[in-house]
Each structure stands twice: as structure tokens, then as C-alpha cells.
Design an enzyme around this catalytic site. Structure first.
Site, PDB file in Angstrom:
ATOM      1  N   GLY A  36      24.401 -34.829   7.526  1.00 45.27           N
ATOM      2  CA  GLY A  36      23.111 -35.215   6.958  1.00 45.27           C
ATOM      3  C   GLY A  36      21.940 -34.975   7.885  1.00 45.27           C
ATOM      4  N   GLU A  39      19.232 -29.941   6.145  1.00 41.20           N
ATOM      5  CA  GLU A  39      19.116 -29.811   4.697  1.00 41.20           C
ATOM      6  C   GLU A  39      20.098 -28.754   4.175  1.00 41.20           C
ATOM      7  OE1 GLU A  39      17.112 -31.616   2.883  1.00 41.20           O
ATOM      8  OE2 GLU A  39      15.728 -32.455   4.358  1.00 41.20           O
ATOM      9  N   ASP A  50       9.001 -26.448  10.342  1.00 42.14           N
ATOM     10  CA  ASP A  50       8.791 -27.891  10.458  1.00 42.14           C
ATOM     11  C   ASP A  50       8.097 -28.228  11.772  1.00 42.14           C
ATOM     12  OD1 ASP A  50       9.540 -30.849   9.786  1.00 42.14           O
ATOM     13  OD2 ASP A  50      10.396 -30.532  11.773  1.00 42.14           O
ATOM     14  N   LYS A  54       4.285 -29.891  12.560  1.00 47.17           N
ATOM     15  CA  LYS A  54       4.124 -31.054  13.440  1.00 47.17           C
ATOM     16  C   LYS A  54       3.209 -30.738  14.618  1.00 47.17           C
ATOM     17  CE  LYS A  54       8.687 -32.981  12.340  1.00 47.17           C
ATOM     18  NZ  LYS A  54      10.084 -33.132  12.826  1.00 47.17           N
ATOM     19  N   GLY A 151      17.920 -37.474  10.520  1.00 46.08           N
ATOM     20  CA  GLY A 151      18.777 -38.519   9.957  1.00 46.08           C
ATOM     21  C   GLY A 151      18.003 -39.370   8.970  1.00 46.08           C
TER      22      GLY A 151
END
Length: 263
Positions: A36, A39, A50, A54, A151
Site C-alpha cells: 500500500g 499506487e 509528486d 511538493k 502509507g
């Protein structure tokens, strides 16, 4: 002034597993997905998108800069393999997924992607899903903030934190003093040492080509028709000329180029 570090737990987890557990990229990614941490479609994480988003947020928070994310030089981790990891280790480095913004006047030097980080450096010891943001200032030297970056619970906590920040912005809170803000920053790539791995029919000519293009070579290994090069600090423009000269003059195939993290 500088802000950045490891801000994508998925990429850091994959690289840690590849380095410490000798897993290949596909197996490390599959493990992250089963846990998990990644993705089903991991492209935002592994391609650096990503971390790029950020970093734009960090630049806004730290410098008041409105950055178009597509202007940030971005590299994914998909090209990293056991050979690259082993060679980095031999040179005294580990490979970490970094995102860094450094302000000099009205310029922001920004980069996202895997870097060679000295194994003894704090960022070199941040493993698996852990993140670390390092803030370098004139007055209070270095600040480092660490915590999990992937997570279910860490993600939920980050979403709630983001909502709180949005609330503050909507209510008129200024994150950066107006006089210190970068209204129209000039976005550049970062000057850094480079790890370069090439295949060429005439590797003995690489040193002469480097000298002609004002590239300082700190280390070079040659095995048959492959060469591994570690350069002194070079600008993106100088690096591009060197790569072009290698291809044009000796038909070199550039396998991978990675920056070396510098303070």
C-alpha cells in the site's frame, strides 16, 4: 537559502529495497504496491511528478515564489539499476530521490530526481518511506524535519494539514513577508557534480573532450567500451555541451546522468 530533501516516500522505499535487499526495480515496485506504499499506477511517484508538485509548494512557502511545475527539471527513478547503485556505493555515495530549491537573488535553482548523496550525510541515512526536509538559512544554519511520507495514515494526516494551510491562505494569512517574496523568479537547473555512465567505441578520448569543454573529471573508470565518470561541479549548459560533444565526436551513448548532492 535552500529548502528540499526526500519528499516522496514511495520512491525512497523502492530505492532502499533495491540497495539494501538487492531487489530489482520491478520487484521493489511490486512490493511497495502490495504494502500500500505505491499506487496501482505509480507514475506520479516514480517519475518525480509528486515531488515536483511538493517542491513548488515548498518554494512558495519558503520564498513566496509562484513556480510553474513544468519549469522544474525532473528525472524519475526508473533508470536506476544494480550497476548504478553499486558504482555509487564504490564512490562513497547512496542514491536518494531528492527535490531541492536554492535561492540566489531572484533566481531559483531547482531540481527533482535521484541524486548521489554522501553515505555519511543525514539525507543518505533516510530510508524506506521516511521523508526529510532540510532547510538551510543564513541565521540559524540547518533545520531538518523527518517523518513518514507514504502509507494510509501519513497520507490522511498530510491531507488534513494541507486543508488547514488552505484555510489560513483563504483567511488572508501571508506565508512569506511581501518584501522577501520572489514575485517572478527565474527558474534554472542546478550546478552540481555529475555521475555519467556512457558506452563509447573510443573511451580513451573522453578526457580530452572533457578538457575541451571545461569539464573537470574527478574519477573515471573504463571497462572495455564503457566508462563511468564523476565530474566536478558543472552548470546544466556546460553539461549539455559535454554530452553533445561525446555523442558527436566519439558516438558515445549516454546511459544515465545523475547529479551529486551538494550543500
Amino acid at each position: 537559502m535552500q529548502v528540499g530533501g526526500i519528499i516522496n516516500g514511495t520512491s525512497n522505499f523502492i530505492l532502499t529495497q533495491m540497495s539494501d535487499a538487492a531487489m530489482n526495480y520491478d520487484d521493489a515496485l511490486a512490493l511497495a504496491q502490495r504494502m500500500g506504499i505505491a499506487e496501482a499506477n505509480p507514475v506520479n511517484d516514480v517519475a518525480g511528478f509528486d515531488a515536483r508538485y511538493k517542491l513548488a509548494i515548498l518554494a512558495k512557502t519558503a520564498f513566496g515564489a509562484n513556480v510553474v511545475t513544468t519549469q522544474i527539471p525532473t528525472q524519475g527513478i526508473q533508470e536506476i539499476n544494480a550497476t548504478v547503485l553499486d558504482e555509487a556505493k564504490r564512490l562513497g555515495y547512496v542514491i536518494k530521490p531528492l527535490a531541492v530549491a536554492r535561492r540566489t537573488g531572484q533566481e531559483l535553482a531547482m531540481t527533482v530526481g535521484p541524486h548521489l548523496v554522501p553515505a555519511a550525510h543525514l539525507l543518505g541515512k533516510i530510508d524506506n518511506v521516511q521523508n526529510a526536509v532540510q532547510v538551510k538559512t543564513r541565521n540559524i544554519q540547518d533545520l531538518v524535519f523527518t517523518g513518514p511520507g507514504a502509507g494510509a495514515k501519513p497520507t490522511a494526516s498530510a491531507v488534513l494539514s494541507d486543508l488547514a494551510i488552505v484555510h489560513d491562505i483563504v483567511c488572508g494569512r501571508q506565508l512569506v513577508h511581501e518584501k522577501q517574496a520572489l514575485q517572478q523568479p527565474v527558474i534554472t537547473g542546478t550546478a552540481a557534480g555529475r555521475y555519467i555512465r556512457v558506452t563509447a567505441p573510443a573511451t580513451y578520448e573522453i578526457d580530452a573532450i572533457a578538457q575541451a569543454n571545461r569539464i573537470g573529471i574527478k574519477t573515471m573508470w573504463v571497462r572495455s567500451h564503457r566508462a563511468t565518470i564523476l565530474t566536478d561541479t558543472v552548470s546544466p549548459a556546460t553539461l549539455a555541451r559535454f554530452e553533445a560533444a561525446l555523442q558527436q565526436q566519439i558516438g558515445a551513448k549516454i546511459e544515465i546522468v545523475l547529479p551529486v548532492y551538494q550543500e
